[in-house]
Design an enzyme around this catalytic site. Structure first.
Site, PDB file in Angstrom:
ATOM      1  CE1 TYR A  68      -4.444  -1.086  -0.059  1.00 18.59           C
ATOM      2  CE2 TYR A  68      -3.331  -3.016   0.830  1.00 18.59           C
ATOM      3  CZ  TYR A  68      -4.438  -2.439   0.231  1.00 18.59           C
ATOM      4  OH  TYR A  68      -5.527  -3.212  -0.084  1.00 18.59           O
ATOM      5  CD  GLU A  96      -6.930  -5.973   0.837  1.00 21.94           C
ATOM      6  OE1 GLU A  96      -5.731  -5.914   1.189  1.00 21.94           O
ATOM      7  OE2 GLU A  96      -7.426  -5.228  -0.026  1.00 21.94           O
ATOM      8  CE1 TYR A 117      -6.881 -18.024 -16.561  1.00 23.55           C
ATOM      9  CE2 TYR A 117      -5.164 -18.344 -14.916  1.00 23.55           C
ATOM     10  CZ  TYR A 117      -5.548 -17.985 -16.191  1.00 23.55           C
ATOM     11  OH  TYR A 117      -4.602 -17.577 -17.103  1.00 23.55           O
ATOM     12  N   GLY A 139     -18.934 -17.189 -24.069  1.00 20.40           N
ATOM     13  CA  GLY A 139     -17.575 -17.688 -24.169  1.00 20.40           C
ATOM     14  C   GLY A 139     -17.107 -18.380 -22.905  1.00 20.40           C
ATOM     15  CB  VAL A 140     -13.787 -18.420 -21.212  1.00 14.51           C
ATOM     16  CG1 VAL A 140     -13.469 -16.989 -20.810  1.00 14.51           C
ATOM     17  CG2 VAL A 140     -13.096 -19.427 -20.305  1.00 14.51           C
ATOM     18  N   PRO A 197     -17.757 -19.926 -14.148  1.00 14.55           N
ATOM     19  CG  PRO A 197     -18.150 -17.652 -13.738  1.00 14.55           C
ATOM     20  CD  PRO A 197     -17.425 -18.584 -14.663  1.00 14.55           C
ATOM     21  CG  PHE A 212     -16.097  -6.328 -14.377  1.00 13.01           C
ATOM     22  CD1 PHE A 212     -16.276  -5.736 -15.615  1.00 13.01           C
ATOM     23  CD2 PHE A 212     -16.859  -5.881 -13.309  1.00 13.01           C
ATOM     24  CE1 PHE A 212     -17.213  -4.718 -15.785  1.00 13.01           C
ATOM     25  CE2 PHE A 212     -17.784  -4.866 -13.470  1.00 13.01           C
ATOM     26  CZ  PHE A 212     -17.953  -4.280 -14.717  1.00 13.01           C
ATOM     27  N   GLY A 255     -11.623  -8.926 -15.894  1.00 10.12           N
ATOM     28  CA  GLY A 255     -10.443  -8.131 -15.595  1.00 10.12           C
ATOM     29  C   GLY A 255     -10.717  -7.110 -14.515  1.00 10.12           C
TER      30      GLY A 255
END
Length: 392
Positions: free
Chosen positions: A95, A138, A207, A267-268, A272, A384, A386
């Site tokens: 950070y 986190e 992934y 597509g891919v 999920p 998303f 990306g």
């Protein structure tokens, strides 16, 4: 807490971010990646080249500045960022690097006359506030995952136990832990972070997990992208080879509900939704599975979905191909997924839960169509591939 003067200065920079935020974040990335090679593995160079990452960061900074007085209005943005950070193992020591480069970029792009010492001080305080929120959240996720059955923290070595071609472009990788111990359960829709060494360079990628949790192994189904460094390296790996995995993360997950479930993928983006389908198929809720592919060769998991549809009467599946070459695998429609086609394939009851994933233009079109067809906005969920940015 930020003082009133800091908040006023941050709010005053919103018009500058709206007009030139992308130039600022583009300069920020160039500074950071040139001077701090240790953080390069955390950033996808393809997303840098396309401009997706600077645009996503510019949007995030703008949203933060706009809502500096009401951070609760950021909605799912913080959760999405936290999960992506956890999957890639962003740590507290990263950070200060990001913050220092961001403040330099603000000064160098806007100039000292606009980015005065007072403005920089305000942004320093604002960045620290955001960093503290992210680091704390986190850490909770890192600890929670490490303490769960089968959980771990940091990298864990897995070996490729099986490779299964799913289409002309997509291959499934079954990954088993080298230590032979159980693996932490994941929620349908989550993804895994992995670390590879390619030509001596460290690369990290996320992934989607394409199968339901079983406590023994993980499955990812990866499209071999032209020029994709990580995807091509994965496809070239052989059985028995090892790679490092970070624990599952992600907030695009199947929510408990008894409403009709609609899973839409392009597509891919099917990966999920497969895990979601596996989790939902054992319930009584109606499921409509809609998949769009370029053609039959590019259509992954068709036999799997067809078999499930034969075995479970509550599952209806529909396929839409960009093109049809006359082979034995017939789609239900050829061309784009139009509003009329979607209308015909949705359940009659529009009080449903819809999850959709695919290329960004595809998702934007699907969201518009679902909204026009009367599906409640709060029941539309997407993720998303990306960097996160506005779906407009």
């Amino acid at each position: 807490m930020l003082c009133a003067e800091h908040r006023a200065l941050i709010t005053a920079t919103v018009p500058l971010l709206e007009s030139g935020g992308e130039a600022l974040t583009d300069h920020f990335y160039k500074l950071m990646l040139a001077e701090h090679p240790e953080v390069r593995p955390l950033f996808n160079q393809a997303h840098q080249a396309s401009g997706d990452q600077p645009r996503a960061l510019a949007n995030g900074v703008l949203m933060y500045a706009k809502h500096i007085d009401r951070l609760d209005q950021l909605g799912g943005l913080v959760s999405q960022v936290v999960n992506k950070h956890v999957a890639l193992q962003v740590l507290p020591e990263h950070y200060p690097i990001v913050g220092g480069c961001l403040l330099r970029a603000i000064r160098e792009v806007l100039g000292a006359e606009i980015a005065t010492d007072e403005v920089i001080d305000a942004w320093r305080a604002a960045y620290q506030q955001l960093a503290d929120i992210l680091i704390g959240t986190e850490e909770q996720l890192y600890r929670q995952t490490a303490e769960a059955p089968g959980g771990w923290r940091g990298a864990r070595h897995f070996r490729i136990a099986r490779k299964v071609p799913e289409s002309a472009e997509i291959t499934s990788f079954y990954l088993e832990p080298e230590d032979g111990e159980p693996v932490v359960a994941h929620e349908p829709g989550q993804y895994i972070g992995l670390r590879l060494l390619v030509d001596g360079q460290e690369i990290r990628r996320n992934y989607s997990l394409s199968a339901a949790s079983n406590g023994r192994d993980y499955r990812i189904s990866v499209k071999r992208e032209p020029g994709g460094v990580a995807s091509n390296a994965l496809h070239q790996m052989q059985l028995g080879e090892t790679l490092e995995l970070f624990a599952p993360a992600g907030d695009f997950v199947l929510q408990p509900s008894d409403k009709p479930l609609v899973l839409i993928s392009g597509g891919v983006g099917i990966t999920p939704t497969l895990a979601m389908l596996e989790a939902a198929i054992g319930t009584s809720r109606p499921i409509h599975f809609i998949h769009c592919a370029r053609n039959a060769e590019a259509h992954a998991f068709r036999a799997t979905i067809d078999q499930l549809a034969e075995q479970h009467v509550q599952l209806k599946r529909f396929y839409c191909y960009d093109e049809h070459r006359g082979d034995e695998h017939q789609p239900d429609a050829i061309g784009l997924l139009t509003e009329a086609r979607l209308d015909a394939w949705l359940p009659a009851e529009r009080d449903l839960d819809a999850y959709f994933l695919g290329p960004k233009p595809f998702m934007a079109a699907v969201r518009r169509q679902l909204h026009a067809l009367g599906v409640p906005a709060q029941q539309l969920r997407h993720e998303f591939f990306g960097p996160a940015s506005a779906l407009e």
